[in-house]
Design a protein around this motif. Sequence first.
Motif, PDB file in Angstrom:
ATOM      1  N   THR A   1      -7.834  -0.487  -5.151  1.00  0.00           N
ATOM      2  CA  THR A   1      -8.387  -1.318  -4.081  1.00  0.00           C
ATOM      3  C   THR A   1      -9.709  -0.705  -3.661  1.00  0.00           C
ATOM      4  O   THR A   1      -9.790   0.513  -3.458  1.00  0.00           O
ATOM      5  CB  THR A   1      -7.446  -1.354  -2.855  1.00  0.00           C
ATOM      6  OG1 THR A   1      -6.167  -1.827  -3.254  1.00  0.00           O
ATOM      7  CG2 THR A   1      -7.998  -2.238  -1.758  1.00  0.00           C
TER       8      THR A   1
ATOM      9  N   ARG B   1      -1.809   9.346  -5.763  1.00  0.00           N
ATOM     10  CA  ARG B   1      -2.588   8.371  -5.014  1.00  0.00           C
ATOM     11  C   ARG B   1      -3.810   9.067  -4.443  1.00  0.00           C
ATOM     12  O   ARG B   1      -3.686  10.055  -3.726  1.00  0.00           O
ATOM     13  CB  ARG B   1      -1.752   7.772  -3.881  1.00  0.00           C
ATOM     14  CG  ARG B   1      -0.497   7.081  -4.394  1.00  0.00           C
ATOM     15  CD  ARG B   1       0.348   6.570  -3.255  1.00  0.00           C
ATOM     16  NE  ARG B   1       1.606   6.008  -3.758  1.00  0.00           N
ATOM     17  CZ  ARG B   1       2.497   5.406  -2.986  1.00  0.00           C
ATOM     18  NH1 ARG B   1       2.283   5.289  -1.678  1.00  0.00           N
ATOM     19  NH2 ARG B   1       3.603   4.917  -3.514  1.00  0.00           N
TER      20      ARG B   1
ATOM     21  N   ARG C   1       1.029   2.660   5.507  1.00  0.00           N
ATOM     22  CA  ARG C   1       2.135   2.189   4.655  1.00  0.00           C
ATOM     23  C   ARG C   1       2.763   3.342   3.887  1.00  0.00           C
ATOM     24  O   ARG C   1       3.973   3.369   3.679  1.00  0.00           O
ATOM     25  CB  ARG C   1       1.651   1.098   3.696  1.00  0.00           C
ATOM     26  CG  ARG C   1       1.515  -0.267   4.352  1.00  0.00           C
ATOM     27  CD  ARG C   1       1.321  -1.388   3.335  1.00  0.00           C
ATOM     28  NE  ARG C   1       0.144  -1.242   2.516  1.00  0.00           N
ATOM     29  CZ  ARG C   1      -1.083  -1.679   2.844  1.00  0.00           C
ATOM     30  NH1 ARG C   1      -1.272  -2.298   3.995  1.00  0.00           N
ATOM     31  NH2 ARG C   1      -2.097  -1.508   2.027  1.00  0.00           N
ATOM     32  N   GLU C   2       1.954   4.315   3.473  1.00  0.00           N
ATOM     33  CA  GLU C   2       2.513   5.491   2.799  1.00  0.00           C
ATOM     34  C   GLU C   2       3.467   6.230   3.738  1.00  0.00           C
ATOM     35  O   GLU C   2       4.544   6.650   3.328  1.00  0.00           O
ATOM     36  CB  GLU C   2       1.397   6.447   2.363  1.00  0.00           C
ATOM     37  CG  GLU C   2       0.598   5.977   1.200  1.00  0.00           C
ATOM     38  CD  GLU C   2      -0.483   6.940   0.776  1.00  0.00           C
ATOM     39  OE1 GLU C   2      -1.075   6.701  -0.297  1.00  0.00           O
ATOM     40  OE2 GLU C   2      -0.758   7.931   1.491  1.00  0.00           O
TER      41      GLU C   2
ATOM     42  N   SER D   1      -9.234   3.188  -3.345  1.00  0.00           N
ATOM     43  CA  SER D   1      -7.878   3.701  -3.439  1.00  0.00           C
ATOM     44  C   SER D   1      -7.416   3.499  -4.878  1.00  0.00           C
ATOM     45  O   SER D   1      -7.516   2.397  -5.416  1.00  0.00           O
ATOM     46  CB  SER D   1      -6.965   2.934  -2.477  1.00  0.00           C
ATOM     47  OG  SER D   1      -5.625   3.291  -2.681  1.00  0.00           O
TER      48      SER D   1
ATOM     49  N   SER E   1      -8.676  -1.355   7.173  1.00  0.00           N
ATOM     50  CA  SER E   1      -7.684  -1.661   6.146  1.00  0.00           C
ATOM     51  C   SER E   1      -7.320  -0.415   5.333  1.00  0.00           C
ATOM     52  O   SER E   1      -6.206  -0.301   4.821  1.00  0.00           O
ATOM     53  CB  SER E   1      -8.156  -2.799   5.244  1.00  0.00           C
ATOM     54  OG  SER E   1      -9.385  -2.495   4.641  1.00  0.00           O
TER      55      SER E   1
ATOM     56  N   TYR F   1     -12.548  -0.716  -0.698  1.00  0.00           N
ATOM     57  CA  TYR F   1     -12.747  -1.101   0.696  1.00  0.00           C
ATOM     58  C   TYR F   1     -14.225  -1.368   0.968  1.00  0.00           C
ATOM     59  O   TYR F   1     -15.093  -0.981   0.184  1.00  0.00           O
ATOM     60  CB  TYR F   1     -12.200  -0.009   1.621  1.00  0.00           C
ATOM     61  CG  TYR F   1     -10.730   0.224   1.392  1.00  0.00           C
ATOM     62  CD1 TYR F   1      -9.779  -0.631   1.931  1.00  0.00           C
ATOM     63  CD2 TYR F   1     -10.285   1.272   0.603  1.00  0.00           C
ATOM     64  CE1 TYR F   1      -8.421  -0.438   1.696  1.00  0.00           C
ATOM     65  CE2 TYR F   1      -8.932   1.480   0.363  1.00  0.00           C
ATOM     66  CZ  TYR F   1      -8.011   0.614   0.915  1.00  0.00           C
ATOM     67  OH  TYR F   1      -6.680   0.799   0.676  1.00  0.00           O
TER      68      TYR F   1
ATOM     69  N   THR G   1      -3.405   1.215   4.657  1.00  0.00           N
ATOM     70  CA  THR G   1      -2.846   1.717   3.406  1.00  0.00           C
ATOM     71  C   THR G   1      -2.194   3.078   3.636  1.00  0.00           C
ATOM     72  O   THR G   1      -1.069   3.328   3.194  1.00  0.00           O
ATOM     73  CB  THR G   1      -3.940   1.832   2.327  1.00  0.00           C
ATOM     74  OG1 THR G   1      -4.470   0.527   2.077  1.00  0.00           O
ATOM     75  CG2 THR G   1      -3.402   2.426   1.034  1.00  0.00           C
TER      76      THR G   1
END
Length: 185
Positions: free
Chosen positions: A170, A139, A46-47, A178, A39, A172, A43
């Motif tokens: 988030t 980020r 998605r960036e 994150s 997961s 993990y 992320t």
Amino acid sequence: MRTLFSSHFVSLDGVAEAPGGEPGYQHSGWTFDVAEDPSMYKTKGREQDEATAFVMGGRSYDAFSQVWPKMDYFTGFNAMPKYVVSSTVTDPAWNNTSVLSSLDDVARLKESDGGPIIVQGSLLLTRGLLGAGLLDELRVMVFPVILGSGRRLYPDDAIDKVKLELVDTTTYSNGIQSQVFRPQR
């Protein structure tokens, strides 16, 4: 105006040097010491999907341009327009790459038409963008490891403090967290 965000892997003590195994650092590849969590990579994917342009410094260009064009995972980055802020890179061979000579050029790029711009793995550039007020989001993926030495994302000799607001986090299963920050202006 386009948004500009910077994304980094950092250790708990703020070291961001050579997370992927770049040579010349005693802890090179330190991110591989932590168990993978799929997961987390979603992320990061998605960036890549979110960004429409990629800005990097000269050191990152030298490292990424040798490896990323050969890796399927980086298809999005390889296809999008790329900009290297450098005084040493003059004739980039990586497709769709242009050279910018200053932070003023980055500011002009931000003011152009288009979608979000990502800065990936460029420590000095990220510091400069933060100091110049050009960064919209920072980020970080914080790895649960203390390295004790190495180039840090956050400067030790900053003239001014940069106040940040945590807007998302988030955690993990492998302990990596994150964190997404926005500079308070």
